[in-house]
Motif scaffolding. Structure first.
Motif, PDB file in Angstrom:
ATOM      1  N   GLY A 167       5.008   3.928  -2.183  1.00 37.38           N
ATOM      2  CA  GLY A 167       4.668   2.517  -2.364  1.00 37.38           C
ATOM      3  C   GLY A 167       3.819   1.942  -1.257  1.00 37.38           C
ATOM      4  N   GLN A 168       3.259   2.810  -0.414  1.00 38.69           N
ATOM      5  CA  GLN A 168       2.365   2.380   0.663  1.00 38.69           C
ATOM      6  C   GLN A 168       1.129   3.259   0.657  1.00 38.69           C
ATOM      7  OE1 GLN A 168       2.914  -0.056   2.968  1.00 38.69           O
ATOM      8  NE2 GLN A 168       5.113  -0.448   2.900  1.00 38.69           N
ATOM      9  N   LEU A 169      -0.027   2.661   0.900  1.00 34.76           N
ATOM     10  CA  LEU A 169      -1.225   3.424   1.191  1.00 34.76           C
ATOM     11  C   LEU A 169      -1.227   3.692   2.693  1.00 34.76           C
ATOM     12  CD1 LEU A 169      -4.023   4.632   0.773  1.00 34.76           C
ATOM     13  CD2 LEU A 169      -4.965   2.320   0.778  1.00 34.76           C
ATOM     14  N   LEU A 170      -1.099   4.964   3.068  1.00 31.99           N
ATOM     15  CA  LEU A 170      -1.096   5.368   4.474  1.00 31.99           C
ATOM     16  C   LEU A 170      -2.461   5.938   4.830  1.00 31.99           C
ATOM     17  CD1 LEU A 170       1.367   5.428   6.556  1.00 31.99           C
ATOM     18  CD2 LEU A 170       2.007   5.105   4.164  1.00 31.99           C
ATOM     19  N   HIS A 201      -3.132   8.802   1.915  1.00 35.90           N
ATOM     20  CA  HIS A 201      -2.328   9.173   0.748  1.00 35.90           C
ATOM     21  C   HIS A 201      -1.558   7.960   0.258  1.00 35.90           C
ATOM     22  CE1 HIS A 201       1.419   9.222   3.091  1.00 35.90           C
ATOM     23  NE2 HIS A 201       0.781   9.908   4.004  1.00 35.90           N
ATOM     24  N   CYS A 202      -1.251   7.986  -1.026  1.00 34.28           N
ATOM     25  CA  CYS A 202      -0.503   6.897  -1.639  1.00 34.28           C
ATOM     26  C   CYS A 202       0.356   7.514  -2.737  1.00 34.28           C
ATOM     27  CB  CYS A 202      -1.472   5.874  -2.220  1.00 34.28           C
ATOM     28  SG  CYS A 202      -0.788   4.215  -2.448  1.00 34.28           S
ATOM     29  N   TRP A 222      -1.215   1.146   7.319  1.00 33.59           N
ATOM     30  CA  TRP A 222      -0.544   1.118   6.018  1.00 33.59           C
ATOM     31  C   TRP A 222      -0.677  -0.255   5.379  1.00 33.59           C
ATOM     32  CZ3 TRP A 222       2.025   1.855  10.679  1.00 33.59           C
ATOM     33  CH2 TRP A 222       2.776   0.768  11.147  1.00 33.59           C
ATOM     34  N   ILE A 223      -0.594  -0.242   4.045  1.00 31.51           N
ATOM     35  CA  ILE A 223      -0.647  -1.473   3.265  1.00 31.51           C
ATOM     36  C   ILE A 223       0.099  -1.202   1.960  1.00 31.51           C
ATOM     37  CG2 ILE A 223      -2.868  -0.857   2.210  1.00 31.51           C
ATOM     38  CD1 ILE A 223      -3.569  -3.830   2.187  1.00 31.51           C
ATOM     39  N   PRO A 224       0.939  -2.131   1.485  1.00 35.67           N
ATOM     40  CA  PRO A 224       1.654  -1.899   0.224  1.00 35.67           C
ATOM     41  C   PRO A 224       0.681  -1.683  -0.929  1.00 35.67           C
ATOM     42  CG  PRO A 224       2.625  -3.746   1.414  1.00 35.67           C
ATOM     43  CD  PRO A 224       1.354  -3.393   2.135  1.00 35.67           C
TER      44      PRO A 224
END
Length: 404
Positions: free
Chosen positions: A372-375, A193-194, A386-388
């Motif tokens: 603000g993160q792709l989890l 999710h993002c 995670w990645i911003p």
């Protein structure tokens, strides 16, 4: 041209090897939730569901008949007798074992009851119906989907009008939506999710949208629960350790939970954070008359967004230890990830004391801190990553990174 694939309990184990992406709507304030839509039944009908990585069972308000239901955005799901799940079904046994209630030999249906941390609850029976999915490979898939037909909601879940028709269970449990789709060989058991800071975003099921590069990965903890949780070595605000009690580090647990609007810290961490925030001044004064959240500040200047005050606050950092003893693995939460601005123009702290909603032994990262993160929750490799991201739209992963 669209292709249609029908998959169910008796389907051959042919891996479709694709993913499904879903648009997400909602915000932290004032809605306090992020939700998506699914299509159930034949012909398919749309339902809006709260995206919840902390829930096992998906449930939809239903007319069975309904004893206590909120007025939701869509008509109640109406089951036929043939859709009711048998109490001897394996997923029924799974749900009832998780609720510490054994099988019922004399029952004609599979009952469930779920209690949530905010003291709300949902009661109903399990149903099985068609779930319609449009996959990223342009195939339309019909899955046999077991979910809760919820006829009795209590607490906040019964409040009207409601923005949702139920809850989308995305945990690692066997009865969760991703696990059911994985067991039918529709997707690999990966959830992502993002969600954007200003509202909206997307989620996905399957591995096609997982970046091949740049993701920080930590192992999932094995536990009796189905939560997505990891072990954190320490938490700091600016350069101050929270809850360490004069130790250089400690081990604690953190749960990634989109079903929680706000973030919860253990009592020791929360107390230390409040102490650190007492040094905040810069025209900000505590406003104890504001009941939006336990801690709010009134500004001596106009405040329209967190951007107007972020320079007065420091980031929070969760330290997960080093990979191969070299690369530090951290999850950083900027001021936008723990503050909101309410209708009064006050700034409020979106981190709460965990002892007020559960046993207080675990930290919970809610929606406010996950924006603000792709989890990514990889149930195959048992890891969380995670990645911003700006969370604008899902991107299929590339095997080769861009070189600049």
């Amino acid at each position: 041209m669209e292709q249609h694939v029908q998959l169910g309990k008796a389907a051959a184990p042919t891996v479709v090897n694709s993913s499904a992406a879903f648009a997400v709507r909602g915000n932290i304030f004032p809605d306090g939730l992020y939700y998506t839509s699914i299509h159930v039944g034949n012909p398919p009908k749309q339902y809006f569901l709260d995206v919840d990585t902390g829930s096992d069972l998906t449930w939809i308000q239903c007319d069975a008949p309904c004893q206590s239901c909120a007025k939701g955005p869509n008509p109640l799901y109406k089951p036929t007798r043939s859709k009711i799940v048998s109490p001897r079904d394996s997923l029924c046994l799974e749900v009832q074992n998780n609720q510490n209630s054994g099988p019922c030999d004399s029952c004609q249906q599979c009952d469930y009851e779920i209690a949530y941390a905010d003291h709300s609850s949902s009661m109903g029976v399990l149903a099985r119906d068609d779930l319609q999915l449009m996959m990223v490979n342009k195939k339309q898939v019909t899955s046999s989907f077991v979910f809760g037909c919820a006829y009795d909601q209590q607490g906040q879940l019964s409040a009207s009008p409601a923005k949702t028709d139920g809850i989308l269970g995305l945990s690692s449990a066997k009865v969760s939506l991703p696990s059911q789709l994985s067991d039918q060989s529709i997707i690999t058991n990966v959830v992502g999710h993002c969600i954007r800071e200003n509202g909206g975003g997307y989620m996905f099921l399957g591995g096609d949208f997982v970046p091949r590069w740049g993701v920080t990965w930590v192992p999932m903890l094995s536990a009796a629960t189905n939560y997505y949780q990891a072990e954190v070595a320490k938490v700091s605000y600016a350069n101050r350790l929270l809850g360490a009690r004069n130790k250089r580090s400690y081990l604690s647990k953190v749960v990634f939970d989109t079903g929680s609007s706000y973030t919860y810290f253990t009592n020791e961490m929360y107390t230390d954070l409040i102490t650190s925030l007492k040094d905040i001044s810069h025209g900000l004064a505590p406003d104890e008359s504001d009941e939006t959240l336990p801690v709010c500040w009134r500004a001596s200047f106009p405040v329209r967004s967190v951007e107007d005050v972020r320079q007065f606050f420091d980031p929070l950092t969760l330290h997960f230890g080093k990979k191969l003893w070299i690369m530090p693995r951290i999850f950083q939460i900027p001021p936008e990830g723990y503050l909101i601005v309410n209708n009064k123009g006050n700034i409020c702290l979106g981190i709460l004391n965990g002892t007020e909603v559960h046993d207080g032994s675990t930290n919970i990262l809610g929606d406010i801190s996950l924006r603000g993160q792709l989890l990514v929750y990889d149930n195959l490799q048992r890891q969380v990553g995670w990645i911003p991201s700006d969370c604008a739209k899902p991107q299929k992963a590339l095997d080769i990174p861009f070189l600049f």
